[in-house]
Motif scaffolding. Sequence first.
Motif, PDB file in Angstrom:
ATOM      1  N   ILE A  49     -15.687  15.110  -8.791  1.00 45.01           N
ATOM      2  CA  ILE A  49     -14.790  14.042  -8.322  1.00 45.01           C
ATOM      3  C   ILE A  49     -13.617  14.004  -9.300  1.00 45.01           C
ATOM      4  O   ILE A  49     -13.817  13.824 -10.510  1.00 45.01           O
ATOM      5  CB  ILE A  49     -15.500  12.671  -8.299  1.00 45.01           C
ATOM      6  CG1 ILE A  49     -16.706  12.700  -7.347  1.00 45.01           C
ATOM      7  CG2 ILE A  49     -14.527  11.564  -7.893  1.00 45.01           C
ATOM      8  CD1 ILE A  49     -17.558  11.437  -7.362  1.00 45.01           C
ATOM      9  N   CYS A  50     -12.390  14.194  -8.794  1.00 48.26           N
ATOM     10  CA  CYS A  50     -11.220  14.244  -9.669  1.00 48.26           C
ATOM     11  C   CYS A  50     -11.095  12.930 -10.447  1.00 48.26           C
ATOM     12  O   CYS A  50     -11.109  11.847  -9.864  1.00 48.26           O
ATOM     13  CB  CYS A  50      -9.957  14.497  -8.844  1.00 48.26           C
ATOM     14  SG  CYS A  50      -8.449  14.432  -9.834  1.00 48.26           S
ATOM     15  N   GLU A  51     -11.000  13.063 -11.763  1.00 46.05           N
ATOM     16  CA  GLU A  51     -10.930  11.856 -12.609  1.00 46.05           C
ATOM     17  C   GLU A  51      -9.628  11.096 -12.398  1.00 46.05           C
ATOM     18  O   GLU A  51      -9.538   9.919 -12.708  1.00 46.05           O
ATOM     19  CB  GLU A  51     -11.038  12.254 -14.086  1.00 46.05           C
ATOM     20  CG  GLU A  51     -12.383  12.846 -14.443  1.00 46.05           C
ATOM     21  CD  GLU A  51     -12.279  13.778 -15.639  1.00 46.05           C
ATOM     22  OE1 GLU A  51     -12.743  13.390 -16.716  1.00 46.05           O
ATOM     23  OE2 GLU A  51     -11.716  14.888 -15.473  1.00 46.05           O
ATOM     24  N   LYS A  52      -8.614  11.796 -11.855  1.00 44.92           N
ATOM     25  CA  LYS A  52      -7.322  11.134 -11.692  1.00 44.92           C
ATOM     26  C   LYS A  52      -7.168  10.494 -10.306  1.00 44.92           C
ATOM     27  O   LYS A  52      -6.840   9.315 -10.200  1.00 44.92           O
ATOM     28  CB  LYS A  52      -6.189  12.139 -11.936  1.00 44.92           C
ATOM     29  CG  LYS A  52      -4.865  11.447 -12.196  1.00 44.92           C
ATOM     30  CD  LYS A  52      -3.789  12.434 -12.611  1.00 44.92           C
ATOM     31  CE  LYS A  52      -2.415  11.807 -12.455  1.00 44.92           C
ATOM     32  NZ  LYS A  52      -1.411  12.834 -12.143  1.00 44.92           N
ATOM     33  N   CYS A  53      -7.421  11.280  -9.240  1.00 42.90           N
ATOM     34  CA  CYS A  53      -7.157  10.735  -7.894  1.00 42.90           C
ATOM     35  C   CYS A  53      -8.427  10.316  -7.154  1.00 42.90           C
ATOM     36  O   CYS A  53      -8.351   9.716  -6.088  1.00 42.90           O
ATOM     37  CB  CYS A  53      -6.351  11.726  -7.057  1.00 42.90           C
ATOM     38  SG  CYS A  53      -7.284  13.180  -6.546  1.00 42.90           S
ATOM     39  N   GLY A  54      -9.587  10.623  -7.687  1.00 41.52           N
ATOM     40  CA  GLY A  54     -10.836  10.152  -7.073  1.00 41.52           C
ATOM     41  C   GLY A  54     -11.298  10.969  -5.879  1.00 41.52           C
ATOM     42  O   GLY A  54     -12.304  10.642  -5.252  1.00 41.52           O
TER      43      GLY A  54
ATOM     44  N   GLU B  30      -9.913  22.069 -11.296  1.00 40.66           N
ATOM     45  CA  GLU B  30      -8.525  21.723 -10.987  1.00 40.66           C
ATOM     46  C   GLU B  30      -8.508  21.001  -9.649  1.00 40.66           C
ATOM     47  O   GLU B  30      -9.372  21.224  -8.804  1.00 40.66           O
ATOM     48  CB  GLU B  30      -7.662  22.992 -10.936  1.00 40.66           C
ATOM     49  CG  GLU B  30      -8.216  24.060 -10.005  1.00 40.66           C
ATOM     50  CD  GLU B  30      -7.454  25.386 -10.090  1.00 40.66           C
ATOM     51  OE1 GLU B  30      -6.737  25.594 -11.078  1.00 40.66           O
ATOM     52  OE2 GLU B  30      -7.588  26.184  -9.153  1.00 40.66           O
ATOM     53  N   CYS B  31      -7.547  20.100  -9.479  1.00 35.40           N
ATOM     54  CA  CYS B  31      -7.427  19.337  -8.228  1.00 35.40           C
ATOM     55  C   CYS B  31      -6.152  19.825  -7.544  1.00 35.40           C
ATOM     56  O   CYS B  31      -5.051  19.568  -8.016  1.00 35.40           O
ATOM     57  CB  CYS B  31      -7.350  17.846  -8.553  1.00 35.40           C
ATOM     58  SG  CYS B  31      -7.221  16.781  -7.102  1.00 35.40           S
ATOM     59  N   LYS B  32      -6.314  20.590  -6.435  1.00 31.73           N
ATOM     60  CA  LYS B  32      -5.166  21.305  -5.878  1.00 31.73           C
ATOM     61  C   LYS B  32      -4.993  21.071  -4.380  1.00 31.73           C
ATOM     62  O   LYS B  32      -5.915  20.624  -3.692  1.00 31.73           O
ATOM     63  CB  LYS B  32      -5.360  22.816  -6.112  1.00 31.73           C
ATOM     64  CG  LYS B  32      -5.560  23.217  -7.561  1.00 31.73           C
ATOM     65  CD  LYS B  32      -4.248  23.503  -8.249  1.00 31.73           C
ATOM     66  CE  LYS B  32      -3.866  24.963  -8.053  1.00 31.73           C
ATOM     67  NZ  LYS B  32      -2.722  25.348  -8.880  1.00 31.73           N
TER      68      LYS B  32
ATOM     69  N   GLY C 217      -4.542  17.610  -3.110  1.00 31.54           N
ATOM     70  CA  GLY C 217      -4.954  17.394  -4.491  1.00 31.54           C
ATOM     71  C   GLY C 217      -3.804  16.821  -5.309  1.00 31.54           C
ATOM     72  O   GLY C 217      -2.656  16.802  -4.859  1.00 31.54           O
ATOM     73  N   CYS C 218      -4.126  16.360  -6.530  1.00 31.51           N
ATOM     74  CA  CYS C 218      -3.100  15.689  -7.340  1.00 31.51           C
ATOM     75  C   CYS C 218      -2.573  16.585  -8.460  1.00 31.51           C
ATOM     76  O   CYS C 218      -1.698  16.188  -9.221  1.00 31.51           O
ATOM     77  CB  CYS C 218      -3.659  14.393  -7.916  1.00 31.51           C
ATOM     78  SG  CYS C 218      -4.952  14.660  -9.156  1.00 31.51           S
ATOM     79  N   GLY C 219      -3.132  17.786  -8.603  1.00 27.64           N
ATOM     80  CA  GLY C 219      -2.643  18.703  -9.630  1.00 27.64           C
ATOM     81  C   GLY C 219      -3.343  18.552 -10.971  1.00 27.64           C
ATOM     82  O   GLY C 219      -3.110  19.325 -11.897  1.00 27.64           O
ATOM     83  N   HIS C 220      -4.224  17.580 -11.081  1.00 22.05           N
ATOM     84  CA  HIS C 220      -4.923  17.333 -12.343  1.00 22.05           C
ATOM     85  C   HIS C 220      -5.871  18.493 -12.687  1.00 22.05           C
ATOM     86  O   HIS C 220      -6.466  19.103 -11.812  1.00 22.05           O
ATOM     87  CB  HIS C 220      -5.720  16.026 -12.210  1.00 22.05           C
ATOM     88  CG  HIS C 220      -6.475  15.645 -13.439  1.00 22.05           C
ATOM     89  ND1 HIS C 220      -5.845  15.175 -14.570  1.00 22.05           N
ATOM     90  CD2 HIS C 220      -7.803  15.664 -13.720  1.00 22.05           C
ATOM     91  CE1 HIS C 220      -6.762  14.920 -15.496  1.00 22.05           C
ATOM     92  NE2 HIS C 220      -7.957  15.209 -14.999  1.00 22.05           N
ATOM     93  N   THR C 221      -5.984  18.787 -13.980  1.00 24.62           N
ATOM     94  CA  THR C 221      -7.032  19.711 -14.417  1.00 24.62           C
ATOM     95  C   THR C 221      -7.835  19.005 -15.502  1.00 24.62           C
ATOM     96  O   THR C 221      -7.307  18.149 -16.221  1.00 24.62           O
ATOM     97  CB  THR C 221      -6.459  21.018 -15.017  1.00 24.62           C
ATOM     98  OG1 THR C 221      -5.585  20.679 -16.094  1.00 24.62           O
ATOM     99  CG2 THR C 221      -5.717  21.838 -13.973  1.00 24.62           C
TER     100      THR C 221
HETATM  101 ZN   LIG Z   1      -6.975  14.753  -8.148  1.00 22.61          ZN
END
Ligand SMILES: [Zn+2]
Length: 591
Positions: free
Chosen positions: A219-224, A244-246, A255-259
């Motif tokens: 689960i992406c820590e930034k966008c959930g 990575e969130c892509k 995705g939000c681009g967070h890694t």
């Molecule tokens: Zn994300």
Amino acid sequence: MAKKQEQKQKKEKREQKKTAPNAKKIQEQKMQEHEEDILHWADHIAKEVKARVDADPKLKKLVEKQGFIVYDEKTPSGKIHVGSGRGWIIHDAIAKAMRSQGMQATFILSSDDIDPYDKPNKELPSDWDKYLGMPFRNMPSPVPGYEHFGDYYFRQATEKFGELGIEAELESTGEQYEKGIFNKAIKTILDNHQKVQAIYKELYGEEAGGANKIPFNVICEKCGKIATTRATHWDAKKELLAYECKDDVVKWAQGCGHTGKVSPYNGNGKFPWKVEWAAKWPSKTVVCELAGKDHFTHGGSRTCAVKISSEVLDYPPPYPSTRTETGDGYEFFTIGGQKMSTSKGIGVAFADITNYLPPKIVRYLLIKTRPHAVLSFDPCKDDDIIFLFDRYDETERIYFKKEKASNPKEAKMQKRIYELSQVGPIPKKMPAQISFVFASVVIQTGLNEEGALKILRRLGHIPEDLEGHDMHAVMERLHDAKRWVERFASERYKFEVQSIGHAIKLREDGLIGEKERKALLMVAQTVKKKKWDEKALHDEFYHICKKLNVDVKAFFQSAYKVLINKERGPRLASFVLTLGDRAVQLFENVA
Ligand SMILES: [Zn+2]
């Protein structure tokens, strides 16, 4: 010669010795087959699962601790359709059968609420699309009073379980991840992810997604979101998963681009579906889990899960699969003739099933039918519904020994079907029975339950002091028949008893022939004379027709015309008796 004879005898004896144990074995086998034959499918599965566990010391030890776990899961993405109910009743019946064989068994149904929201729910406005890619359990409920989106849709179905007699322990798959139940499997899978990839490659080819990726979605820590992340590296030593969130992970969510790097444990993410299915089995000690046949297609999700469970997690896949065989899924269950499918957004919701059939009849339908048989039920087909109710009544009479089954084997089977169909305790004595079609006639004649009860008492079908479970059974049947007449029955089974005015008008307009009117008057006089039973009165109709030289067909048509303004109707003798004075008055006024 004598010697030759002796030799021959010796040889025969040897042969006998050889065949004797074989014959015995065959006999035993036959008896066993016979026993299997008379077992209800749920009892048979329970027995087979027990035999498997007994034969596997490692599994046996686990089961001694956890009990026999019968497991099923459902993704709460929207309205849950009636087809899923087949699996739930099958699993409930198996767990019940296990318990009646002295096994400690639990049916667990888990809500796969950590799955991502992967396509817009048609019931909701488009601003819900912003949640695409997020786990259901992290989305708000569309209706207040529920913990989250997944909770709402799951409970729409499971809140019906009590009414349908389904005994299940309900779980949240997301919560199981959070509690760390899957941690061990997560480590094994990630440490051996090349093995999992090899299985995907073998089943689906080099190009398949699963053949090349690390099988875990963080689960992406930034966008959930959970659908948009891709695991890029597993650090087995530190037990951290880089991701990575892509945008290019799935087409339907961004995705939000967070890694980042996270521990994969305790609810920080989930396995992809097929791997998760396999991981649930050792994590929950599942020994039995059936599923719809769409999961059991060649190389389908079950085959993949079976391989992962067996080859990577070293756990024997649950019945009906083995380490080497996928087994067979159960057939579809449809209401209204179409395959019920959540994705197509059509069909009857599970929560609405009791709008079509009462709970014990739903159970009866699913319990008496083998899982491998296609089951489609159309409430608008008169014969489907009448047959179903009549069969239920017959099974009930066989259970209470009021009717003989065609043979002892059938009697045993019917008895078991009756037991497993009950919601709550089995009645101690047979409840009062009113046949379904007769109930529909009585409710239309009496206009409401009170009127119908009066008729049933007058006809002697029920005693004056009917109470308790008898009263409950009769009221339930009247209610079911009423609903059928109002919502599903064809014109053939519907009628409205006519007024005296209608009879007078028929006479004045000359719509009933003189001879027929005389015959109907004679019927009225005859009925008043004494108490009739159906058969005697039916015979009397023919006597009257003969006496007055009236065509039988014309007589029946005229009678129905006067009584219900139709050419056909319920069996006339029974109907006239049901109507009582009302029929007499109508016939007198048309004459
Ligand atoms: Zn994300």
